[in-house]
Design a protein around this motif. Sequence first.
Motif, PDB file in Angstrom:
ATOM      1  N   ARG A  41       0.588  -9.777  -2.834  1.00 34.63           N
ATOM      2  CA  ARG A  41       1.597 -10.508  -2.071  1.00 34.63           C
ATOM      3  C   ARG A  41       2.914  -9.746  -1.973  1.00 34.63           C
ATOM      4  O   ARG A  41       3.584  -9.781  -0.953  1.00 34.63           O
ATOM      5  CB  ARG A  41       1.845 -11.865  -2.705  1.00 34.63           C
ATOM      6  CG  ARG A  41       0.673 -12.788  -2.525  1.00 34.63           C
ATOM      7  CD  ARG A  41       0.939 -14.108  -3.184  1.00 34.63           C
ATOM      8  NE  ARG A  41      -0.251 -14.936  -3.134  1.00 34.63           N
ATOM      9  CZ  ARG A  41      -0.235 -16.197  -2.759  1.00 34.63           C
ATOM     10  NH1 ARG A  41       0.889 -16.766  -2.412  1.00 34.63           N
ATOM     11  NH2 ARG A  41      -1.342 -16.887  -2.749  1.00 34.63           N
ATOM     12  N   ALA A  43       3.304  -6.442  -2.189  1.00 35.94           N
ATOM     13  CA  ALA A  43       3.141  -5.147  -1.516  1.00 35.94           C
ATOM     14  C   ALA A  43       3.561  -5.211  -0.058  1.00 35.94           C
ATOM     15  O   ALA A  43       4.102  -4.237   0.475  1.00 35.94           O
ATOM     16  CB  ALA A  43       1.693  -4.676  -1.635  1.00 35.94           C
ATOM     17  N   GLN A  44       3.358  -6.333   0.596  1.00 30.86           N
ATOM     18  CA  GLN A  44       3.747  -6.473   2.000  1.00 30.86           C
ATOM     19  C   GLN A  44       5.260  -6.376   2.152  1.00 30.86           C
ATOM     20  O   GLN A  44       5.760  -5.803   3.117  1.00 30.86           O
ATOM     21  CB  GLN A  44       3.253  -7.802   2.555  1.00 30.86           C
ATOM     22  CG  GLN A  44       1.753  -7.927   2.551  1.00 30.86           C
ATOM     23  CD  GLN A  44       1.301  -9.352   2.876  1.00 30.86           C
ATOM     24  OE1 GLN A  44       2.126 -10.220   3.138  1.00 30.86           O
ATOM     25  NE2 GLN A  44       0.000  -9.570   2.855  1.00 30.86           N
ATOM     26  N   VAL A  45       5.989  -6.922   1.218  1.00 25.33           N
ATOM     27  CA  VAL A  45       7.451  -6.909   1.289  1.00 25.33           C
ATOM     28  C   VAL A  45       8.000  -5.501   1.066  1.00 25.33           C
ATOM     29  O   VAL A  45       8.954  -5.075   1.711  1.00 25.33           O
ATOM     30  CB  VAL A  45       8.052  -7.871   0.241  1.00 25.33           C
ATOM     31  CG1 VAL A  45       9.568  -7.805   0.236  1.00 25.33           C
ATOM     32  CG2 VAL A  45       7.574  -9.284   0.491  1.00 25.33           C
ATOM     33  N   SER A  47       6.343  -2.573   1.451  1.00 28.74           N
ATOM     34  CA  SER A  47       5.638  -1.484   2.131  1.00 28.74           C
ATOM     35  C   SER A  47       6.613  -0.665   2.963  1.00 28.74           C
ATOM     36  O   SER A  47       7.641  -1.159   3.425  1.00 28.74           O
ATOM     37  CB  SER A  47       4.529  -2.055   3.026  1.00 28.74           C
ATOM     38  OG  SER A  47       5.103  -2.814   4.062  1.00 28.74           O
ATOM     39  N   ARG A  49       8.117   1.092   6.097  1.00 28.76           N
ATOM     40  CA  ARG A  49       8.130   0.780   7.521  1.00 28.76           C
ATOM     41  C   ARG A  49       8.788   1.927   8.267  1.00 28.76           C
ATOM     42  O   ARG A  49       9.669   2.596   7.740  1.00 28.76           O
ATOM     43  CB  ARG A  49       8.916  -0.497   7.770  1.00 28.76           C
ATOM     44  CG  ARG A  49       8.315  -1.695   7.081  1.00 28.76           C
ATOM     45  CD  ARG A  49       9.088  -2.956   7.441  1.00 28.76           C
ATOM     46  NE  ARG A  49       8.570  -4.054   6.663  1.00 28.76           N
ATOM     47  CZ  ARG A  49       9.292  -4.792   5.852  1.00 28.76           C
ATOM     48  NH1 ARG A  49      10.572  -4.561   5.720  1.00 28.76           N
ATOM     49  NH2 ARG A  49       8.748  -5.770   5.167  1.00 28.76           N
TER      50      ARG A  49
END
Length: 78
Positions: A41, A43-45, A47, A49
């Motif tokens: 959960r 890791a998405q925040v 990651s 970009r």
Amino acid sequence: MLFACSATDDFFRSRIDHMIDLRHPLAVLASRMPWQEIEARVAQVFSRRGRTGAAMPDLDLFGEQAPAHHRRAPAARD
């Protein structure tokens, strides 16, 4: 003659589970945490970009730096 502990290959390095009291409340909590779910959960925040913009090598985020004054050390006393 010195013998290394059987739990380690290196005489001077102990295993972490021999250094930590696994009955300590934080160690117990850490063993019960669903780490894989938390990592998935979070890791998405965190990651990477793609960012738009240009590098600004002349920009100093800490402000202008004062020139360094090189002082000579005083002579040592005998």
